[in-house]
Design a protein around this motif. Sequence first.
Motif, PDB file in Angstrom:
ATOM      1  N   ASP A 137       0.705  -1.226  -0.156  1.00  0.00           N
ATOM      2  CA  ASP A 137      -0.018   0.213   0.059  1.00  0.00           C
ATOM      3  C   ASP A 137       0.775   1.142  -0.073  1.00  0.00           C
ATOM      4  O   ASP A 137       2.022   1.210   0.037  1.00  0.00           O
ATOM      5  CB  ASP A 137      -0.823   0.022   1.218  1.00  0.00           C
ATOM      6  CG  ASP A 137      -2.195   0.692   1.185  1.00  0.00           C
ATOM      7  OD1 ASP A 137      -2.301   1.628  -0.058  1.00  0.00           O
ATOM      8  OD2 ASP A 137      -3.012   0.709   1.838  1.00  0.00           O
ATOM      9  N   GLY A 138       0.101   2.534  -0.067  1.00  0.00           N
ATOM     10  CA  GLY A 138       0.837   3.623  -0.173  1.00  0.00           C
ATOM     11  C   GLY A 138       2.030   3.865   0.793  1.00  0.00           C
ATOM     12  O   GLY A 138       3.032   4.216   0.691  1.00  0.00           O
ATOM     13  N   PRO A 139       1.759   3.639   2.209  1.00  0.00           N
ATOM     14  CA  PRO A 139       2.787   3.781   3.119  1.00  0.00           C
ATOM     15  C   PRO A 139       4.072   3.026   2.928  1.00  0.00           C
ATOM     16  O   PRO A 139       5.269   3.475   3.005  1.00  0.00           O
ATOM     17  CB  PRO A 139       2.188   3.421   4.507  1.00  0.00           C
ATOM     18  CG  PRO A 139       0.574   3.593   4.124  1.00  0.00           C
ATOM     19  CD  PRO A 139       0.347   3.181   2.945  1.00  0.00           C
ATOM     20  N   VAL A 159      11.346   4.347 -10.161  1.00  0.00           N
ATOM     21  CA  VAL A 159      11.186   3.416  -9.403  1.00  0.00           C
ATOM     22  C   VAL A 159       9.684   3.390  -9.155  1.00  0.00           C
ATOM     23  O   VAL A 159       9.067   2.217  -9.119  1.00  0.00           O
ATOM     24  CB  VAL A 159      12.031   3.384  -7.929  1.00  0.00           C
ATOM     25  CG1 VAL A 159      11.356   2.368  -6.968  1.00  0.00           C
ATOM     26  CG2 VAL A 159      13.282   3.200  -8.244  1.00  0.00           C
ATOM     27  N   ARG A 160       9.245   4.554  -8.719  1.00  0.00           N
ATOM     28  CA  ARG A 160       7.647   4.847  -8.422  1.00  0.00           C
ATOM     29  C   ARG A 160       6.685   4.559  -9.559  1.00  0.00           C
ATOM     30  O   ARG A 160       5.903   3.455  -9.590  1.00  0.00           O
ATOM     31  CB  ARG A 160       7.401   6.270  -8.185  1.00  0.00           C
ATOM     32  CG  ARG A 160       6.052   6.469  -7.943  1.00  0.00           C
ATOM     33  CD  ARG A 160       5.744   7.985  -7.796  1.00  0.00           C
ATOM     34  NE  ARG A 160       6.247   8.970  -9.005  1.00  0.00           N
ATOM     35  CZ  ARG A 160       6.249  10.318  -8.713  1.00  0.00           C
ATOM     36  NH1 ARG A 160       5.898  10.987  -7.609  1.00  0.00           N
ATOM     37  NH2 ARG A 160       6.585  10.896  -9.903  1.00  0.00           N
ATOM     38  N   GLN A 161       7.395   4.961 -10.953  1.00  0.00           N
ATOM     39  CA  GLN A 161       6.519   4.172 -12.103  1.00  0.00           C
ATOM     40  C   GLN A 161       6.525   2.917 -12.236  1.00  0.00           C
ATOM     41  O   GLN A 161       5.366   2.406 -12.557  1.00  0.00           O
ATOM     42  CB  GLN A 161       7.463   5.021 -13.326  1.00  0.00           C
ATOM     43  CG  GLN A 161       6.709   4.661 -14.485  1.00  0.00           C
ATOM     44  CD  GLN A 161       7.320   5.455 -15.932  1.00  0.00           C
ATOM     45  OE1 GLN A 161       8.513   5.682 -15.640  1.00  0.00           O
ATOM     46  NE2 GLN A 161       6.716   5.482 -16.880  1.00  0.00           N
ATOM     47  N   ILE A 182      -1.682   7.412  -5.157  1.00  0.00           N
ATOM     48  CA  ILE A 182      -0.720   8.267  -5.683  1.00  0.00           C
ATOM     49  C   ILE A 182      -0.579   9.468  -5.315  1.00  0.00           C
ATOM     50  O   ILE A 182       0.361  10.035  -4.968  1.00  0.00           O
ATOM     51  CB  ILE A 182      -0.560   8.183  -7.402  1.00  0.00           C
ATOM     52  CG1 ILE A 182      -0.268   6.545  -7.787  1.00  0.00           C
ATOM     53  CG2 ILE A 182       0.509   8.958  -7.915  1.00  0.00           C
ATOM     54  CD1 ILE A 182       0.989   5.980  -7.163  1.00  0.00           C
ATOM     55  N   ALA A 183      -1.895  10.296  -5.541  1.00  0.00           N
ATOM     56  CA  ALA A 183      -1.960  11.521  -5.094  1.00  0.00           C
ATOM     57  C   ALA A 183      -1.606  12.031  -3.686  1.00  0.00           C
ATOM     58  O   ALA A 183      -0.567  12.816  -3.336  1.00  0.00           O
ATOM     59  CB  ALA A 183      -3.494  12.076  -5.230  1.00  0.00           C
ATOM     60  N   LYS A 187       2.255  13.809  -2.386  1.00  0.00           N
ATOM     61  CA  LYS A 187       2.001  15.131  -1.453  1.00  0.00           C
ATOM     62  C   LYS A 187       2.777  14.914  -0.212  1.00  0.00           C
ATOM     63  O   LYS A 187       3.255  15.911   0.270  1.00  0.00           O
ATOM     64  CB  LYS A 187       0.591  15.420  -1.084  1.00  0.00           C
ATOM     65  CG  LYS A 187      -0.271  15.968  -2.165  1.00  0.00           C
ATOM     66  CD  LYS A 187      -1.734  16.010  -1.974  1.00  0.00           C
ATOM     67  CE  LYS A 187      -2.456  16.822  -2.828  1.00  0.00           C
ATOM     68  NZ  LYS A 187      -3.844  16.936  -2.639  1.00  0.00           N
ATOM     69  N   SER A 188       2.996  13.697   0.396  1.00  0.00           N
ATOM     70  CA  SER A 188       3.610  13.339   1.367  1.00  0.00           C
ATOM     71  C   SER A 188       5.042  13.460   1.435  1.00  0.00           C
ATOM     72  O   SER A 188       5.894  13.496   2.274  1.00  0.00           O
ATOM     73  CB  SER A 188       3.230  12.003   2.072  1.00  0.00           C
ATOM     74  OG  SER A 188       3.863  10.933   1.356  1.00  0.00           O
ATOM     75  N   LEU A 189       5.601  13.287  -0.033  1.00  0.00           N
ATOM     76  CA  LEU A 189       7.061  13.070  -0.043  1.00  0.00           C
ATOM     77  C   LEU A 189       7.594  14.607  -0.321  1.00  0.00           C
ATOM     78  O   LEU A 189       7.164  15.705  -0.590  1.00  0.00           O
ATOM     79  CB  LEU A 189       7.339  12.670  -1.683  1.00  0.00           C
ATOM     80  CG  LEU A 189       7.271  10.980  -1.657  1.00  0.00           C
ATOM     81  CD1 LEU A 189       7.024  10.689  -3.256  1.00  0.00           C
ATOM     82  CD2 LEU A 189       8.041  10.144  -0.768  1.00  0.00           C
TER      83      LEU A 189
END
Length: 388
Positions: A137-139, A159-161, A182-183, A187-189
């Motif tokens: 998941d996102g985290p 890497v994200r892609q 993803i959104a 924003k957290s990065l």
Amino acid sequence: MGRLSATAVKAAKQPGRYGDGDGLYLLIGRTGARSWVCRVQKDGKRRDIGLGSVKKVSLALARERAAKVRGQMEVGLDPIIERRKEAGIPTFREAAAIVFAENKKNWGNAKHRDQWLTTLTTYAFPHFGDMAVSKVDGPHVRDALVAIWLDKPETARRVRQRIVAVIDWAIAKGYRDAPLPIAAMNKSLPKVKAKPVHHSALPYADIPAFVAILRERESVGRLAFEALVLTAARSGEIRGALWSELDLEKKLWTIPAERMKAGREHIVPLSDAAVKAFKRAEAYREARSDLVFPGVRHGKPLSDMTLTKICRDLEIPAVPHGFRSSFRDWVAEETDFDGAVAEMALAHTIENKVEAAYRRGKLLEKRRSLMDAWATHCATRPEAKEAA
């Protein structure tokens, strides 16, 4: 013989941990939820492996599952990973391998193929490679990316892609229901300050002298470099050029979509000087090879370092890609050609969709005039320019 009984399990109500022996425990939470866990230890590390809810798993079945877990640990297997395999859901690592295998034939860039799995192996697998692809998941992804987000921003984005590509594949295969957030993750990065990359370029006024030096001694590498300058093409496009792409009578070079950075076919109108450079390359043509500029190894194109080494040997303060910048500067500062024609000649992607639609035509004849003018500039002797 276990210490618990079916009656004792049914009667237990108070929150806590009730041992049956051999690491099997009945766990009762503060809310009254009751489940089975097996506590195991390997190499000094202790883990609790869930075995299911008491509502669905009887004491006898819990004992069977605990015995299986202990057996797997003894032979060096991870019970969690083995359970996922039995369920048919691949780990992220396994899913990535499948995605790579399915797509690698469509990736014409060998460097891209090599880096695809390597970057995931280095930056993603240590964090969640052995986790079921349905559980990533996102985290998890955010924590993996943040470690390199500021130091290696371009690598982190790739890497994200690639992670997203694996997750999308898992959704299509029915292994998971939802994509990554993803959104919210983006924003957290931390914010990355953009650092423009400028390839070292030779001033366009010095291009004629450089071309003259190239022509002093002929080699396949020098011919490739001359063709690169005269066509304003990328290094990879030149080094991978094929005779089947060239129509020297019509003075056209058609580069197929799979060899272009933007993934679209690009037609290059050739000046007379460019045609002569390609014709001179016929002297280096190899049997059973369609490459215009063959490398040292039969059937393989020139190495990128071949062109870079020419610059170094001639003590030219530029890199091959920088000659595209020289061409663009010359168009802007020395000619009346529209910028759109120059951008089309460089095969640049047009970001503005409205403008892209407006410029859908290939502007071929205008670009032919532009490339003829550029060839004339490249052939201008320095003393002739001074006299003018």
